[in-house]
Design an enzyme around this catalytic site. Sequence first.
Site, PDB file in Angstrom:
ATOM      1  N   HIS A  91      25.636 -65.763  72.130  1.00 28.27           N
ATOM      2  CA  HIS A  91      25.275 -64.535  72.827  1.00 28.27           C
ATOM      3  C   HIS A  91      26.105 -63.346  72.362  1.00 28.27           C
ATOM      4  O   HIS A  91      25.694 -62.198  72.565  1.00 28.27           O
ATOM      5  CB  HIS A  91      25.405 -64.729  74.337  1.00 28.27           C
ATOM      6  CG  HIS A  91      24.271 -65.505  74.922  1.00 28.27           C
ATOM      7  ND1 HIS A  91      23.763 -65.276  76.182  1.00 28.27           N
ATOM      8  CD2 HIS A  91      23.515 -66.515  74.407  1.00 28.27           C
ATOM      9  CE1 HIS A  91      22.757 -66.102  76.420  1.00 28.27           C
ATOM     10  NE2 HIS A  91      22.602 -66.874  75.359  1.00 28.27           N
ATOM     11  N   HIS A 285      19.996 -76.434  71.176  1.00 33.58           N
ATOM     12  CA  HIS A 285      19.606 -77.173  72.373  1.00 33.58           C
ATOM     13  C   HIS A 285      19.817 -78.679  72.237  1.00 33.58           C
ATOM     14  O   HIS A 285      19.404 -79.440  73.109  1.00 33.58           O
ATOM     15  CB  HIS A 285      18.159 -76.852  72.736  1.00 33.58           C
ATOM     16  CG  HIS A 285      17.980 -75.453  73.224  1.00 33.58           C
ATOM     17  ND1 HIS A 285      16.766 -74.944  73.628  1.00 33.58           N
ATOM     18  CD2 HIS A 285      18.876 -74.436  73.371  1.00 33.58           C
ATOM     19  CE1 HIS A 285      16.922 -73.677  73.998  1.00 33.58           C
ATOM     20  NE2 HIS A 285      18.192 -73.351  73.844  1.00 33.58           N
TER      21      HIS A 285
END
Length: 751
Positions: A91, A285
Site C-alpha cells: 500500500h 493473496h
Amino acid sequence: MSNESKCPFHQTAGGGTTNRDWWPDQLNLRILHQHSSKSSPDPDFDYAKAFKSLDFQALKKDLTALMTDSQDWWPADFGHYGPLFIRMAWHSAGTYRIGDGRGGAGSGQQRFAPLNSWPDNVSLDKARRLLWPIKQKYGNKISWADLIVLTGNVALESMGFKTFGFSGGRADVWEPDEDVYWGSEKVWLGGDTRYGKDQVKAQPPGQGDLVAEPAKHGEEQNRDLSAERNLENPLAAVQMGLIYVNPEGPEGNPDPVASGKDIRETFGRMAMNDEETVALIAGGHAFGKTHGAGPADNVGPEPEAAGLEMQGLGWHNTFGSGKGGDTITSGLEVTWTSTPTRWSNEYLNNLFDFEWELTKSPAGAHQWRPKDGKGAGTVPDAHDPGKRHAPSMLTSDLALRFDPIYEPIARHFKENPDQLADAFARAWYKLIHRDMGPLARYLGPEMPNEELLWQDPLPKADPSTISEQDIATLKSRILASGLSVGELVSTAWASASTFRGSDKRGGANGARLRLAPQKDWAANQGVDKVLAALEKIQGEFNSSGKKVSLADLIVLAGTAAVEKAAKDAGYSGSVGFRPGRVDASQEQTDVESFAVLEPLADGFRNFTKARYSVKAEKLLLDKAQLLTLTAPELTVLIGGLRVLGANHGGSKLGVFTDKPGTLSNDFFRNLLDMSVEWKPTSADNETFEGRDRKTGQVKWSGSRVDLVFGSHAQLRALSEVYASSDGGDKFVRDFVAAWQKVMELDRFDLK
C-alpha cells in the site's frame, strides 16, 4: 466570568478564513515550495551516505525476528506479522501511478495525511508502530520509506519466498505532499466524480460504497470502461481512499467480470501488464487474511481525526477485544489458503478447484465461499487453534478466473508454479521500485544484476569524457551550423524537460528525443531538423577518434545558444556544462512506458496538444512542479525562453521583444508596461493581444501562461524583480542557473 473568557487568544496563527477559501481557483504556488529546509530536522543530511554505513544484514535479522514476535497490544494473525507487513509495503508503493509519476513509496508518505488515514490503510498504523523499535534502533541509517518497503520484502522471505532483490535510496520527507491529485470526492470511498457521474454517495468503511444504479451507470453486463466507467486521469484507484479497486466489485457490485475491467485499468495505470497483475494478486493473496469480524460502526475515526490520547493511531475498535479475532479492517473476512504464512500455489488451486457462491462477511460485505460446503475445516483460524474454516475469496479474486484475459494467465500459473514464483518476484520488485528512477539511485547489497527494461536502462558511460577544448570546438561548430538560437534552445528543452521529479524518469540522458515515441510527439515538431544537424556534427567529431554522445551534444547546443544570447545582450560569462551523458538504443526504450511522458501541454514552449478543461496556467504549474522548480525559477525560465524564441512551432505568443534570440529582460518589462492594455482574442480566453492605450496599435500577443505573470500577485511580484532597471544582471544569472538545473535534473551520476 469563566477562565476561558479571560484568555487573550481567541484564534491562533493559521486559522480563520484563508485566501483559498475566498478564491478556490487561485493558482497554488505552494506546491513548488514543499519539503524545504524549514521542514527538515537536518537540511544537510546525506541519506545515501548514511545508508551505506548501515549494517544491512543485522537489520534484516531484526526484521525477521519481529515477524513472529507477537505483541499483546496487536496480536499477529497466525502468529506471524508477515502478511500485515506485505500489505503495508504494497500500500506504500501501490499509490504510484504512471500518468504523472506521483505517489509511490519513495518518500515515506504513508506516515502522513491523507494516506495514513485512507480507508484502505486501516491497521497499517499498527504495522508502523510495530516497526518503531527497529527504526529507533537504526536511526537515520534507514529511512521510513526504505524500511517500510524492506520490511515487506523480508516478510516474504521469512515465509519461504525467494524475492528478486531490494534496493535502498528512498529518502524521507517531513511533511505531506500537496501536489498529488487523489480525486475530487469529498467523502471517503466516494467514486462518482472520477467517473464523471453526478452524485457522490458513501457507505461506512468495509461495507462497499456505491451501489450501481442501472439508470445512471448502465446495466452491469453492458458497462464499458471506454464509456460508462472511464476513470479520470491520472487517477489509478476506483474510489477515494482505495489503493486500486473495490474488492467487493465495482461500486460494491459483486460482479467478477466487471471487477476484472477495473483491475486491468487501475493496475495498468500503475505500470503493470496483465501477467504482472495476475502474478501480484495471486502472489500477494498466497498470504494472510482480510478482517471483518463485525459491523463497521464499531470502528472509530481515522488517525488524523482521532483524539490526542490515541497518539497518532486510529480506527479504535469497540467490537469485542478490538484486536486479534475481533479485528475490523476492510469489513471482509477472507482467508485464501490453508498455508497463510507459507508460500504456496494453493491460492490458484483453490480459485480454480472450487465452485464459488456469494455470501457476506460478519460486517455485511460481499465475499465468496466454496459451494456445497466444500473446503470446510481446511483453513486455520488466525487466533483460535480450536477453530477451522473453509477458504474464501473476494470478488476481485474471482476476476482472475472469470475475466477472459486473466483466466488463461492464472490457469497457466496454476499449472506452472515455478513460473508464478518468478513472475511474482519480478512484479513485486517492480512494484516497490517503480518510482525510484535510474539505477544510479539504487543502493545496497541486494541490488539485482539483471537490467530491466522498465528501469529505462542506459549504456555504461565512457570514463573518458570530452575536454574543455573539445567543448569549445563543438560549441563553435554548433553556432556555425545555421541553426537559430531558438531552435537550439527549444530542442535542448524538449530533451531535458521530459524529466519528472515524481518518479525520476525522463530527462536528456539517453538522447531518447531521437527515438520512438519521443521523435513523433506533437510537442517535438521541428526537432528533427536540429537533430539531423547535430548528428552530422557528432559524426564529424567522432571520426577524429574522440567521442561525444548525441545526448551531450543536444544539451551543449542549447548551452551554446544561451551563452550567445547572453553575450548579444551585453553579458559575459559562460553557462555550466558537464559531459558524461550516453545514448540509449531503441531496444533499451519501452515505447509504451515512455508514452506517458509525452507533454500534452508545455507552457514553457507555449504548447498545448489540444484544448483541456484545466486552465493553461495550472498545467504550467503542474509541469514546473514535476521539474522541481521554485516559483522564481519558473518565472525566470518563462521570461528567458520567450525572448530566446523557444516557442513550439515558432509561435509569437509571449515573445514580448523586438530582438528575439537575445537574453534580455524584455518579457517582463513589456508585460508590466502600463501603456499596454490587454484583451482576450478568443472566446475561451486562451489568447490575448496587448494594444497601445493611446494609439490602439497591437504591440504583443500572449497566452494565458504569459499573462498570468502579470495577473497573479505572487508571480507579478517576482516579475517585477526582473523587470526593474537593476534586474537585468540578476535575470541573466538566474536564468542560466535555472537552465543548468533543468539540463542536469536526471544526472544522478553527478549527485
